[in-house]
Every structure is written in C-alpha cells, then in structure tokens.
Design an enzyme around this catalytic site. Structure first.
Site: not given
Ligand code: IMP
Length: 433
Positions: A13, A16, A40-41, A229, A311
């Site tokens: 996170d 990137k 998640g990008h 990641q 989260r």
C-alpha cells in the site's frame, strides 16, 4: 534492455499504482508477476478514481500492453468484473490485456480453505481472504493445481476437478474437526461448468506471455514490472510467517514472468513518508496511541483503509532500518516518497533509526519475526510543518522542515529520491530527476 521495476519497500500500500501510472506513458508493456486480487492499486486522474486489484495498472491506457504473468494467481470472476467495470466507464479492454496460460487459477475452495485456516486464532495471519495462499500451496504441491491454460480444455478440466474437488471437500472437513462450523461442500461438475463459462471470456486474453515479453525485449520495447504487495511481505525475505505467499521483490520477475533479471535496468523503490501495515505481524514503529492519537490521525488523513478488504491499516512512523533492508534486497536505484502531505500539521515527526533488541542497540533489520517482535524503536525527532503542501510544484517550494524530512529519508536509506508525492492526483507530484 529497457526494463523497469516499481516495487514497494514497506508492507504494501505504498501508492505504487500512482507511480506505475505516471511511468506508464513511457512504457509499451506493464507486467504483473506476483500475487493476485489481494493487491489494491489506486489511480486518480482528476475526478476519476480507479481501483484495480488483479489487473495491471497499465490496463487504464489502451495503447499499453498489460500482462498478467505466470507468477500471478487468477480468480476469473474477479478478472471479468474488473474488465467489465473498466468498459462500463469507457476504457476499452481487448487485445491489450494478456494472461499467461501458466498463471494458476483460484477456485472458491481456496477461499474456503483460507477462511477455515484463519478461523484458528493460533494460526491466524490476517490474510485478505482471496484464496491466495491456498492457491500458491497447490501450485507448489502440483497435484491439485489448475493453470489458466487448462480452463481452455473442457474435458481435461472436468477430469481434473473430479479428482481435486472430493479431496478438497475431505480436507475442509479435516480443518473443521474441532470446530462446530460446517465447511462448504463443492461439486466438481457444477464448478467445472461455472469455470468453463469464465473461460469463454478469458480465452481471447490467454497466451504464452513469456514469449510475448521475450519478443518485446528483442524489439527494444520498454517494459515496466509492477510488483504487488510490499517487500516486507515477500515470502522468503519478509516478516515470515506474516507475509504473502509470493515473491514480491524484483527477484520474482524472473520466475513470475520468464524475463531474466538482468533485463531490468531500473528499479524504483516506493515508500510512504510513514509506515502502514494491514494484517498481523511485528511492526516496531507502530503508533498504537488510541482514537485521538497520531496513528489514528494518519489513518484518517491518509485514508489508510484496505482497498481490498476495507480493514483499517495499522499506522506508524517511517522506519528507515526496515526500508534500508528492503532497498538493499530489491537492489533499488532510487526511491520515491509518497503521501508526504498526510504528515502536514504535525508539530514534530519521528524517524526510526535503530532498534533496542533485548537491551542492545542494533541498526540492522532482524527479518526474523520473533526477534523483530522484541525490537523497540529508537527515534530521531524532526520538526514538522503546518503549511498545506498539496499544490507545491518543486522541492524548493516545500517548507524547509518538509524538505529536511525528505532529505533525511534519502540519507538514511542511502538512495536518491526521484519523486515526492503530495496528493493522490498525477499533478500532485514533484519530479526530482
Ligand atoms: P494474503 O496475501 O491474502 O495471503 O495475505 C497475507 C498478508 O499480506 C496479510 O497480512 C495481508 O494483509 C497482506 N497483504 C496482501 N496483499 C496486500 C497488499 O496488496 N497490500 C498490503 N498488504 C497486503
């Protein structure tokens, strides 16, 4: 050969997606080589925001070839959903998106296996629930794995699932031996029919992506590798066992795409101006200072909530020891400092410059989680700044304290800084080289 890699140097996170998007214009190919829909990008173009999970960020630009390499684990419904969403907002997706026939397929039983494993409090890792670990387990174990190319052979797929699914059903019962929960039971034929439906949509995108990439390099094309990641989640060098199941360092490029590492001549390490982590595991510079503390303030201002799971992310000060470790592992040439604007308004900032491990001061990163858990951070304190920096265009335009903070990060990590990001939009970027 013109290969570039963008890699996160913390626990994921690091924003990137923004850098991949910025560099995307200079590249003919954008390649993912690890992970799956656990990533998640986020990319922001003015008032348009795109959140991608499985597809490479390059897919937003139809002139760029986007490749899902063999090292990725693919959940077909997710692939289709992301493609449909892009098409619905006017982004064409067609031959510009390729999926390796050797990538591995995630089935719902992988997610169920993960759910049951995570239900065991003692063995809980805080995973994303996307079936990533169980799918990679099957890949390495070989017997129960299905590759994307196998989805295109209906009879073969049915036979494979008839062998695998009963075994999985038994395995899940075993997982539940001590629990009252009943595991979901899967039906091989029904699953096969469902996946053959997905295969129709996937088919035009499936190919031997390693060959495509070899030809691209031979033709002098520019290729950007997008690591998913962060390096501290790398299965070999991260904070094991609180890691993901793939190689998230540039070392994963060779195995996860078939491109030799010497083809990659520029490695850009991405760091946040602070640290975040989602899921379990040691985090020495964590700010666990309650609902009115700095940790919560960073979480709210930095919107530190998981793109995939929603989260709340754990937040803390920048840890230069951890980043120096990953910058070395990843062999980065330069770093970019992201989300600097989130720290505006704090009277002072802390920078982790060492640890106290059982009374001894150390300045290396103990990658062994059990040692890292006992590390207490040693900080250097720096003055903060109160100005809004989100519209600054040059390094000289930053308040002196912000400039010093950025310089100190570069100094501590021992790398030059090529971009400083001061907001989510492309324009909110200071280019330094
Ligand atoms: P898994 O990859 O779902 O197996 O999760 C393993 C660990 O990696 C968990 O702590 C997750 O929260 C973390 N993780 C996986 N993907 C990402 C990501 O893209 N960003 C941040 N953390 C991640």
């Amino acid at each position: 050969m013109p290969g570039t890699c963008v890699v996160g140097l913390q626990w994921g996170d690091e924003a990137k997606g923004k850098i991949v998007d910025l560099l995307g214009d200079q590249n003919d190919f954008v390649v993912r080589f690890n992970g799956g829909a656990n990533a998640g990008h986020t990319v922001v173009w003015g008032d348009r925001k795109f959140a991608l999970s499985l597809l490479p960020t390059g897919v937003l630009k139809p002139h760029v070839q986007s490749v899902i390499g063999n090292g990725v684990v693919v959940y077909p419904p997710r692939f289709i959903e992301e493609v449909d969403k892009l098409r619905a907002v006017g982004i064409p997706v067609g031959a510009n998106l390729m999926v390796s026939n050797h990538a591995h397929v995630i089935f719902p039983y992988h997610m169920e296996e993960e759910r049951l494993a995570e239900a065991n409090v003692d063995a809980k890792l805080g995973t994303t629930g996307r079936g990533i670990g169980p799918c990679y387990q099957d890949k390495v174990g070989r017997r129960n794995a299905v590759r994307v190319g196998e989805l295109l052979r209906p009879d073969h797929l049915r036979e494979r699932l008839r062998q695998i699914v009963p075994f999985k059903n038994r395995l899940m019962h075993a997982h539940c031996a001590d629990a009252s929960a009943e595991p979901k039971a899967f039906d091989a034929n029904r699953l096969c029919d469902e996946y053959l439906g997905y295969a129709e949509t996937l088919k035009p995108h499936v190919c031997d992506t390693a060959r495509v990439l070899h030809e691209a390099f031979a033709a002098g094309k520019n290729v950007l590798f997008e690591a998913a990641q962060g390096s501290l989640l790398d299965v070999d060098h991260g904070t094991f066992p609180y890691v993901t199941s793939s190689s998230s360092l540039p070392s994963g490029i060779w195995s996860g795409s078939g491109v030799p590492s010497r083809a990659v001549t520029r490695i850009i390490g991405i760091v946040k101006a602070y640290t975040s982590r989602v899921g379990r595991g040691p985090f020495p510079t964590e700010l666990d200072d309650g609902p009115t503390g700095i940790g919560e303030r960073i979480r709210q201002i930095g919107r530190e909530f998981g793109t995939v799971t929603g989260r709340p992310r754990r937040t803390g000060w920048f840890d230069s020891i951890a980043v120096k470790y990953t910058a070395t592992l990843a062999g980065v040439d330069e770093i970019t400092v992201m989300l600097l604007d989130v720290l505006s308004g704090l009277p002072e900032l802390k920078l982790g410059i060492g640890y106290d491990l059982d009374g001894e001061r150390i300045t290396h990163f103990p990658s062994d989680s059990y040692d890292l858990e006992r590390c207490k951070p040693i900080y250097e304190t720096m003055p903060g700044w109160s100005e809004d920096i989100t519209k600054v265009k040059t390094l000289a335009g930053l308040p002196t304290a912000a400039r010093r903070y950025v310089d100190r990060i570069g100094e501590m990590v021992g790398k030059k800084i090529s971009f400083v990001s001061i907001g989510p939009d492309r324009d909110q970027t200071i280019h330094l080289s």
